[in-house]
Motif scaffolding. Structure first.
Motif, PDB file in Angstrom:
ATOM      1  N   GLY A 292       0.798  -1.222   0.000  1.00  0.00           N
ATOM      2  CA  GLY A 292       0.000   0.000   0.000  1.00  0.00           C
ATOM      3  C   GLY A 292       0.828   1.267   0.000  1.00  0.00           C
ATOM      4  N   LEU A 293       2.030   1.207  -0.581  1.00  0.00           N
ATOM      5  CA  LEU A 293       2.881   2.392  -0.640  1.00  0.00           C
ATOM      6  C   LEU A 293       2.436   3.304  -1.774  1.00  0.00           C
ATOM      7  CD1 LEU A 293       6.448   0.842  -0.171  1.00  0.00           C
ATOM      8  CD2 LEU A 293       4.761   1.461   1.561  1.00  0.00           C
ATOM      9  N   MET A 294       2.618   4.593  -1.579  1.00  0.00           N
ATOM     10  CA  MET A 294       2.282   5.554  -2.622  1.00  0.00           C
ATOM     11  C   MET A 294       3.313   5.463  -3.742  1.00  0.00           C
ATOM     12  SD  MET A 294       1.101   8.899  -0.411  1.00  0.00           S
ATOM     13  CE  MET A 294       0.821   9.841  -1.922  1.00  0.00           C
ATOM     14  N   LEU A 295       2.842   5.606  -4.973  1.00  0.00           N
ATOM     15  CA  LEU A 295       3.703   5.518  -6.142  1.00  0.00           C
ATOM     16  C   LEU A 295       3.623   6.795  -6.972  1.00  0.00           C
ATOM     17  CD1 LEU A 295       2.757   1.920  -7.343  1.00  0.00           C
ATOM     18  CD2 LEU A 295       4.942   2.577  -6.347  1.00  0.00           C
ATOM     19  N   ASN A 296       4.714   7.083  -7.662  1.00  0.00           N
ATOM     20  CA  ASN A 296       4.728   8.085  -8.716  1.00  0.00           C
ATOM     21  C   ASN A 296       4.932   7.308 -10.015  1.00  0.00           C
ATOM     22  OD1 ASN A 296       4.488  10.419  -7.112  1.00  0.00           O
ATOM     23  ND2 ASN A 296       6.673  10.376  -6.627  1.00  0.00           N
ATOM     24  N   GLY A 297       3.844   6.993 -10.686  1.00  0.00           N
ATOM     25  CA  GLY A 297       3.961   6.103 -11.837  1.00  0.00           C
ATOM     26  C   GLY A 297       4.345   4.722 -11.356  1.00  0.00           C
ATOM     27  N   ASP A 298       5.485   4.213 -11.822  1.00  0.00           N
ATOM     28  CA  ASP A 298       5.979   2.909 -11.382  1.00  0.00           C
ATOM     29  C   ASP A 298       7.083   3.048 -10.336  1.00  0.00           C
ATOM     30  OD1 ASP A 298       4.328   1.321 -12.942  1.00  0.00           O
ATOM     31  OD2 ASP A 298       5.629   1.511 -14.691  1.00  0.00           O
ATOM     32  N   SER A 299       7.333   4.276  -9.873  1.00  0.00           N
ATOM     33  CA  SER A 299       8.386   4.519  -8.882  1.00  0.00           C
ATOM     34  C   SER A 299       7.765   4.755  -7.511  1.00  0.00           C
ATOM     35  CB  SER A 299       9.225   5.737  -9.282  1.00  0.00           C
ATOM     36  OG  SER A 299       9.830   5.538 -10.541  1.00  0.00           O
ATOM     37  N   ILE A 300       8.504   4.397  -6.460  1.00  0.00           N
ATOM     38  CA  ILE A 300       8.013   4.591  -5.099  1.00  0.00           C
ATOM     39  C   ILE A 300       8.146   6.057  -4.706  1.00  0.00           C
ATOM     40  CG2 ILE A 300       8.406   4.008  -2.666  1.00  0.00           C
ATOM     41  CD1 ILE A 300       9.297   1.261  -3.564  1.00  0.00           C
ATOM     42  N   ALA A 301       7.125   6.598  -4.073  1.00  0.00           N
ATOM     43  CA  ALA A 301       7.148   7.981  -3.591  1.00  0.00           C
ATOM     44  C   ALA A 301       7.805   8.004  -2.220  1.00  0.00           C
ATOM     45  CB  ALA A 301       5.731   8.537  -3.518  1.00  0.00           C
ATOM     46  N   ALA A 302       8.995   8.567  -2.147  1.00  0.00           N
ATOM     47  CA  ALA A 302       9.730   8.670  -0.879  1.00  0.00           C
ATOM     48  C   ALA A 302      10.107  10.128  -0.645  1.00  0.00           C
ATOM     49  CB  ALA A 302      10.980   7.798  -0.919  1.00  0.00           C
ATOM     50  N   ASN A 303      10.184  10.540   0.635  1.00  0.00           N
ATOM     51  CA  ASN A 303      10.560  11.920   0.935  1.00  0.00           C
ATOM     52  C   ASN A 303      12.079  12.076   0.960  1.00  0.00           C
ATOM     53  OD1 ASN A 303      11.457  10.932   3.427  1.00  0.00           O
ATOM     54  ND2 ASN A 303       9.652  11.644   4.551  1.00  0.00           N
ATOM     55  N   GLU A 304      12.557  13.232   1.436  1.00  0.00           N
ATOM     56  CA  GLU A 304      13.994  13.503   1.411  1.00  0.00           C
ATOM     57  C   GLU A 304      14.785  12.588   2.331  1.00  0.00           C
ATOM     58  OE1 GLU A 304      12.156  15.869   4.685  1.00  0.00           O
ATOM     59  OE2 GLU A 304      11.684  15.496   2.561  1.00  0.00           O
ATOM     60  N   LYS A 305      14.104  11.917   3.264  1.00  0.00           N
ATOM     61  CA  LYS A 305      14.765  10.946   4.140  1.00  0.00           C
ATOM     62  C   LYS A 305      14.586   9.511   3.629  1.00  0.00           C
ATOM     63  CE  LYS A 305      14.606  13.709   8.362  1.00  0.00           C
ATOM     64  NZ  LYS A 305      14.199  13.738   9.791  1.00  0.00           N
ATOM     65  N   MET A 306      14.077   9.385   2.434  1.00  0.00           N
ATOM     66  CA  MET A 306      13.832   8.096   1.772  1.00  0.00           C
ATOM     67  C   MET A 306      12.740   7.296   2.478  1.00  0.00           C
ATOM     68  SD  MET A 306      15.810   8.438  -0.729  1.00  0.00           S
ATOM     69  CE  MET A 306      16.331  10.165  -0.723  1.00  0.00           C
ATOM     70  N   ALA A 307      11.904   7.983   3.284  1.00  0.00           N
ATOM     71  CA  ALA A 307      10.802   7.316   3.972  1.00  0.00           C
ATOM     72  C   ALA A 307       9.574   7.276   3.069  1.00  0.00           C
ATOM     73  CB  ALA A 307      10.470   8.043   5.270  1.00  0.00           C
ATOM     74  N   THR A 308       8.869   6.163   3.083  1.00  0.00           N
ATOM     75  CA  THR A 308       7.620   6.035   2.337  1.00  0.00           C
ATOM     76  C   THR A 308       6.463   6.425   3.259  1.00  0.00           C
ATOM     77  OG1 THR A 308       7.153   3.739   2.974  1.00  0.00           O
ATOM     78  CG2 THR A 308       8.675   4.096   1.119  1.00  0.00           C
ATOM     79  N   ASN A 309       5.242   6.243   2.779  1.00  0.00           N
ATOM     80  CA  ASN A 309       4.080   6.563   3.607  1.00  0.00           C
ATOM     81  C   ASN A 309       3.782   5.486   4.641  1.00  0.00           C
ATOM     82  OD1 ASN A 309       3.285   5.164   1.028  1.00  0.00           O
ATOM     83  ND2 ASN A 309       1.348   4.955   2.120  1.00  0.00           N
ATOM     84  N   ALA A 310       4.492   4.351   4.587  1.00  0.00           N
ATOM     85  CA  ALA A 310       4.280   3.283   5.569  1.00  0.00           C
ATOM     86  C   ALA A 310       5.332   3.363   6.664  1.00  0.00           C
ATOM     87  CB  ALA A 310       4.342   1.917   4.894  1.00  0.00           C
ATOM     88  N   PRO A 311       4.964   3.181   7.920  1.00  0.00           N
ATOM     89  CA  PRO A 311       5.938   3.282   9.014  1.00  0.00           C
ATOM     90  C   PRO A 311       7.027   2.229   8.913  1.00  0.00           C
ATOM     91  CG  PRO A 311       3.884   2.296   9.797  1.00  0.00           C
ATOM     92  CD  PRO A 311       3.624   2.806   8.408  1.00  0.00           C
ATOM     93  N   GLY A 312       8.288   2.681   8.960  1.00  0.00           N
ATOM     94  CA  GLY A 312       9.399   1.732   8.966  1.00  0.00           C
ATOM     95  C   GLY A 312       9.801   1.198   7.606  1.00  0.00           C
ATOM     96  N   ILE A 313       9.225   1.717   6.539  1.00  0.00           N
ATOM     97  CA  ILE A 313       9.614   1.268   5.197  1.00  0.00           C
ATOM     98  C   ILE A 313      10.258   2.427   4.441  1.00  0.00           C
ATOM     99  CG2 ILE A 313       8.847   0.376   2.972  1.00  0.00           C
ATOM    100  CD1 ILE A 313       6.823  -1.263   4.332  1.00  0.00           C
ATOM    101  N   PHE A 314      11.462   2.178   3.966  1.00  0.00           N
ATOM    102  CA  PHE A 314      12.243   3.174   3.245  1.00  0.00           C
ATOM    103  C   PHE A 314      12.567   2.636   1.857  1.00  0.00           C
ATOM    104  CE2 PHE A 314      12.809   3.492   7.749  1.00  0.00           C
ATOM    105  CZ  PHE A 314      12.749   4.849   8.024  1.00  0.00           C
ATOM    106  N   SER A 315      12.888   3.534   0.959  1.00  0.00           N
ATOM    107  CA  SER A 315      13.165   3.130  -0.414  1.00  0.00           C
ATOM    108  C   SER A 315      14.326   3.947  -0.958  1.00  0.00           C
ATOM    109  CB  SER A 315      11.912   3.343  -1.274  1.00  0.00           C
ATOM    110  OG  SER A 315      12.165   3.005  -2.625  1.00  0.00           O
ATOM    111  N   ALA A 316      15.150   3.325  -1.796  1.00  0.00           N
ATOM    112  CA  ALA A 316      16.331   4.032  -2.312  1.00  0.00           C
ATOM    113  C   ALA A 316      16.725   3.497  -3.677  1.00  0.00           C
ATOM    114  CB  ALA A 316      17.503   3.871  -1.339  1.00  0.00           C
TER     115      ALA A 316
END
Length: 308
Positions: free
Chosen positions: A249-273
């Protein structure tokens, strides 16, 4: 086994994240499988510190060895499932990798993004109209219906296994490729083997319900025969970042994961890089984002431990 952080992917982003997390004295595992995008790079001559350049496979192997030298547990296995077991302040995720069942309080997705599409006539036209790339996301719409899963590995079996509890009939189509891996995986669970059929014929075309309707009604094989299905799920190769994102259930930008400047996603404890986040698909960006993700996950784990 339980870890503080599990990193999925052993490329520049995943290994960089692991190095920073391990140096913070946390219990870290890196899980990887399949071919890295670096394996396709014959020579990299625009990366800092290599005046004569370096091959992609060598850089990839060097990174994995560096992680092992630091004491990071590196596991070669295919991740087929990630699930949240507990929410904050006791965040816990379950990860299935091959035959292993692992858990961690934080996950870093660094698999790259590899949405693989088979060369089948009509498949692009029917995406969103009966062709799906996520069984967890769209399986609900095929309750008591007939579906096919295109793929020849354990990822395809994992998707078919989920659908087997929902759909009336599930067939894995290996599209002309060897079906031995699929049959071995099914043989390990006799109950699934009874529910899931396997067909190794080459698929030539996706068929509509009618000529006037853009909705999957079946598919035809190279031998001229056809199979009626209500939906087609694509599960080629191993799961990539977008596949896991949709399941979680992570937010996406097209086929890419939406992560903030800290590489955090909208789910707690899940990061993407790295390539999972889109943008500049270069080693330098992947290394940077991996480092940020690793440090952000470290902060997340430390804050969790303060609340315990």
């Amino acid at each position: 086994m339980n870890y503080d952080i599990i990193i999925i992917g052993a490329g520049p982003a995943g290994i960089s994240a692991g190095l920073y997390a391990k140096r913070a004295n946390l219990n870290v595992a890196v899980i990887y499988s399949g071919e890295s995008q670096l394996d396709k790079a014959h020579k990299i001559d625009n990366y800092y510190g290599f005046p004569e350049g370096i091959t992609g496979p060598d850089l990839y192997k060097n990174g994995i060895q560096q992680a092992k030298n630091l004491g990071i547990e590196v596991i070669e296995a295919e991740v087929t499932h990630i699930e949240m077991l507990a929410s904050p302040p006791q965040t816990q995720y379950s990860v299935k990798a091959g035959e292993k069942e692992l858990s961690a309080s934080a996950i870093i997705l660094a698999t790259g993004n590899k949405k693989l599409r088979p060369q089948i006539e009509g498949i692009i036209d029917f995406e969103g109209h009966g062709v799906s790339y996520c069984a967890v996301c769209d399986g609900f719409f095929y309750r008591k219906k007939t579906v096919a899963v295109i793929g020849d590995g354990t990822f395809a079996v994992a998707e078919a296994s989920h659908l087997a509890h929902i759909a009336d009939s599930v067939t894995i189509l290996t599209d002309g490729k060897d079906d031995s891996e699929v049959r071995r995986a099914l043989a390990s669970d006799p109950s699934l083997a009874e529910k899931i059929k396997v067909d190794s014929r080459k698929v030539s075309k996706i068929l509509p319900t009618t000529q006037e309707t853009l909705k999957v009604g079946g598919l035809s094989f190279a031998d001229g025969e056809s199979l009626s299905v209500d939906g087609v799920f694509v599960a080629l190769g191993s799961a990539g970042a977008a596949d896991f994102a949709k399941k979680l259930g992570l937010m996406l930008n097209g086929d890419s994961i939406a992560a903030n400047e800290k590489m955090a996603t909208n789910a707690p404890g899940i990061f993407s890089a790295g390539n999972a986040n889109g943008g500049l698909l270069q080693v330098c960006k992947a290394v940077y984002e991996g480092g940020v993700a690793g440090l952000s996950a470290v902060d997340y784990i430390r804050n969790l431990k303060k609340t315990v």
